[in-house]
Design an enzyme around this catalytic site. Structure first.
Site, short mmCIF file in Angstrom:
data_model
loop_
_atom_site.label_atom_id
_atom_site.label_comp_id
_atom_site.label_asym_id
_atom_site.label_seq_id
_atom_site.Cartn_x
_atom_site.Cartn_y
_atom_site.Cartn_z
N ASP A 67 0.80 -1.21 0.00
CA ASP A 67 0.00 0.00 0.00
C ASP A 67 0.84 1.27 0.00
O ASP A 67 2.06 1.22 0.19
CB ASP A 67 -0.96 0.01 1.21
CG ASP A 67 -0.29 -0.45 2.51
OD1 ASP A 67 0.96 -0.41 2.57
OD2 ASP A 67 -1.00 -0.85 3.43
N ASN A 136 -7.44 -2.69 14.07
CA ASN A 136 -8.85 -2.95 13.76
C ASN A 136 -9.03 -4.17 12.85
O ASN A 136 -10.10 -4.39 12.30
CB ASN A 136 -9.49 -1.71 13.12
CG ASN A 136 -8.83 -1.35 11.79
OD1 ASN A 136 -7.92 -2.04 11.33
ND2 ASN A 136 -9.29 -0.29 11.15
N HIS A 138 -7.25 -4.72 10.05
CA HIS A 138 -6.98 -4.51 8.62
C HIS A 138 -5.70 -5.21 8.17
O HIS A 138 -4.80 -5.47 8.97
CB HIS A 138 -7.01 -3.02 8.24
CG HIS A 138 -5.85 -2.18 8.65
ND1 HIS A 138 -5.96 -0.86 8.98
CD2 HIS A 138 -4.53 -2.46 8.75
CE1 HIS A 138 -4.77 -0.37 9.27
NE2 HIS A 138 -3.88 -1.32 9.14
N GLU A 143 -9.66 -1.83 5.15
CA GLU A 143 -10.32 -1.51 6.40
C GLU A 143 -11.58 -2.35 6.59
O GLU A 143 -12.13 -2.88 5.61
CB GLU A 143 -10.71 -0.02 6.40
CG GLU A 143 -9.55 0.94 6.25
CD GLU A 143 -8.70 1.06 7.51
OE1 GLU A 143 -8.66 0.12 8.32
OE2 GLU A 143 -8.07 2.11 7.69
C1 GLP Z 1 -0.54 0.09 8.72
C2 GLP Z 1 -0.23 -0.56 7.36
C3 GLP Z 1 -0.35 -2.04 7.42
C4 GLP Z 1 0.27 -2.50 8.73
C5 GLP Z 1 -0.64 -2.09 9.85
C6 GLP Z 1 -0.07 -2.36 11.24
O1 GLP Z 1 -1.42 1.13 8.66
N1 GLP Z 1 -0.94 -0.09 6.24
O2 GLP Z 1 0.24 -2.64 6.30
O3 GLP Z 1 0.41 -3.88 8.75
O4 GLP Z 1 -1.08 -0.77 9.70
O5 GLP Z 1 0.89 -1.43 11.57
P1 GLP Z 1 1.97 -1.66 12.70
O6 GLP Z 1 2.83 -2.76 12.24
O7 GLP Z 1 2.72 -0.36 12.77
O8 GLP Z 1 1.22 -1.98 13.93
#
Ligand code: GLP
Length: 241
Positions: A67, A136, A138, A143
């Site tokens: 992304d 959440n 995702h 989302e």
């Molecule tokens: C982000 C990314 C995801 C990631 C997730 C968890 O917003 N778009 O690809 O896996 O949220 O983030 P983190 O690893 O910082 O907890």
């Protein structure tokens, strides 16, 4: 789904990195699906270590990132493009032309998504997809919603995601409100998926992902039906199980 119990973040990172190592040794021209956020940073550090001692070679590897924020420049430190350069690409011998990230500066949503899907089609099936898990539920930036998504699309980020990611920006209002992300269908097409889950903040959602119903309200729950998913979770992330 296979749950691998790691002790802490470091241990989880090592285990997830070992899976990528194995993949790259088995197939030098592997297609790796890569993630951003805090979760994969330790994995990338370990891969760089192995590269530096000559155990890994990225010269034939292709990467597809999950992304990118919409409307953010590649030179912006908060762009996922910048993140990948800083945390992996500039430290290893990967060919820049073999690394792909959605173009956050493409204003035409349809074009940005179609272009990325064309790249995915050209590159071929992802051999190993690395994922983090949003608080959440995702995956990528898919989302919670009414239905599972298909291919690359533009998302309005959930308030909970804006809040969770605000720590990387000067303030909450600086977090981009939209992003381009690979769809759930494209993620599910990967031959193998490794999810790295660390910290107490992920404990409740991990329980739902593993044992709850499969629902687009918790996008990662779809992983229950993928034939080859390894979830590497540390003690804190497993504290609600
Ligand atoms: C982000 C990314 C995801 C990631 C997730 C968890 O917003 N778009 O690809 O896996 O949220 O983030 P983190 O690893 O910082 O907890």
């Amino acid at each position: 789904m296979k749950l691998v119990c790691a002790k802490d973040y470091e241990d989880a990172s090592y285990i997830a990195a070992k899976n990528i190592y194995t993949q790259m040794i088995k197939k030098a021209d592997s297609v790796l699906g890569l993630a951003t956020g805090s979760s994969p940073v330790g994995v990338y550090k370990q891969l760089i270590k192995w590269y530096k001692i000559g155990d890994l070679d990225f010269s034939d590897v292709t990467t597809i990132n999950l992304d990118e924020y919409r409307g953010i420049n590649r030179t912006d430190e908060q762009s996922y493009y910048f993140f990948m350069q800083r945390n992996l690409f500039k430290h290893v011998n990967i060919k820049p032309s073999n690394t792909y990230i959605p173009n956050g500066m493409e204003e035409d949503c349809q074009k940005a998504c179609n272009d990325y899907d064309a790249i995915i089609k050209k590159v071929g099936r992802i051999d190993l997809q690395l994922l983090g898990l949003g608080e959440n539920g995702h995956i990528g930036f898919n989302e919670p919603s009414e239905a599972f998504t298909g291919k690359t699309h533009c998302v309005d980020l959930a308030d909970s995601t804006l809040l969770a990611n605000a720590r990387f920006f000067k303030s909450l209002k600086d977090v981009p409100k939209q992003a381009y992300t690979l769809g759930v269908e494209s993620i599910m097409m990967a031959k193998k998926i490794i999810v790295i889950v660390s910290g107490e903040k992920k404990a409740d959602i991990l329980k739902k992902v593993l044992y709850g119903p499969i629902t687009p309200l918790i996008p990662a729950s779809i992983l229950q039906v993928h034939p080859d998913v390894v979830i590497v979770a540390d003690e804190a992330a497993r504290s609600a199980l």
